[in-house]
Design an enzyme around this catalytic site. Structure first.
Site, PDB file in Angstrom:
ATOM      1  N   VAL A 234       0.847  -1.194   0.000  1.00 19.15           N
ATOM      2  CA  VAL A 234       0.000   0.000   0.000  1.00 19.15           C
ATOM      3  C   VAL A 234       0.878   1.237   0.000  1.00 19.15           C
ATOM      4  O   VAL A 234       2.035   1.202   0.407  1.00 19.15           O
ATOM      5  CB  VAL A 234      -0.946   0.050   1.231  1.00 19.15           C
ATOM      6  CG1 VAL A 234      -1.951  -1.075   1.186  1.00 19.15           C
ATOM      7  CG2 VAL A 234      -0.151   0.009   2.523  1.00 19.15           C
ATOM      8  N   SER A 235       0.309   2.334  -0.459  1.00 19.16           N
ATOM      9  CA  SER A 235       0.995   3.612  -0.405  1.00 19.16           C
ATOM     10  C   SER A 235       0.702   4.252   0.939  1.00 19.16           C
ATOM     11  O   SER A 235      -0.424   4.222   1.426  1.00 19.16           O
ATOM     12  CB  SER A 235       0.516   4.529  -1.530  1.00 19.16           C
ATOM     13  OG  SER A 235       0.966   5.851  -1.319  1.00 19.16           O
TER      14      SER A 235
END
Length: 203
Positions: free
Chosen positions: A10-11
């Site tokens: 995930v960012s």
């Protein structure tokens, strides 16, 4: 004995990993077998993915939520898929695309169809990211044209700035003293002074 792993990416500016973690647990992946990377927008740092690659062995099973978890672009996704399936010889299941399940169709035709689907999806994923960035740029440009300002708001000049600026220009005080009187760094005082001088010369 083969093992089951999950990879989550995930960012840090985007979303947390809860949704992907739930999907992994629903497939029976133990928490200790799930490798999670959180990357910034500028740095594609995948420390946990590298650790996962080293641990994977022949016939292990790897779950990923979507194909774009494997890389930033078309070429990288295909390269990682090749490393996992050809070099490491593990099975991959892409949760949001049932066709990308290497446990199925291990004959020549099944492999061929899987590779075709992979290339198409990788291409689509990369182009979607490009389109999102283009829409963002267009949105920012449109907002600027409407007068919307981005970045930090510009601080107003101190009330005594013009008076101090005049004394500095006349040589009564030096820059360090002028900056101190205005309660700002010396570099900021010089920057503001240049702007004020430019403004005066255009009158």
């Amino acid at each position: 004995m083969s093992e089951i792993y999950g990879y989550v990416r995930v960012s840090t500016r985007e979303q947390n990993e809860d949704r992907q973690m739930i999907a992994m647990k629903e497939r029976g992946v133990e928490k200790k077998q799930i490798y999670i990377d959180k990357e910034s927008g500028k740095n594609f740092n995948r420390t946990m993915y590298k650790k996962l690659i080293k641990r994977l062995k022949i016939n292990d099973l790897l779950y990923v939520e979507s194909i774009d978890r494997l890389g930033r672009n078309y070429e990288e996704i295909l390269e990682q898929w090749r490393i996992l399936t050809k070099e490491k010889k593990v099975d991959i299941v892409v949760l949001d695309m049932p066709l990308l399940d290497t446990r199925r169709g291990k004959d020549l035709m099944g492999t061929f169809l899987s590779d075709i689907v992979l290339q198409v999806l990788s291409f689509v994923a990369e182009n979607e990211r490009k389109n999102i960035k283009q829409r963002q740029r267009e949105g920012i440009e449109a907002a600027k044209n409407r007068g919307v300002q981005f970045g930090r708001p510009i601080k107003p000049l101190p009330e005594n700035f013009i008076q101090v600026y005049g004394r500095w220009q006349a040589g009564e005080i030096i820059g360090e003293e002028a900056a101190e009187l205005c309660s700002m760094p010396l570099s900021t005082f010089y920057h503001k002074a240049r702007k004020v001088k430019k403004w005066y010369t255009t009158l």
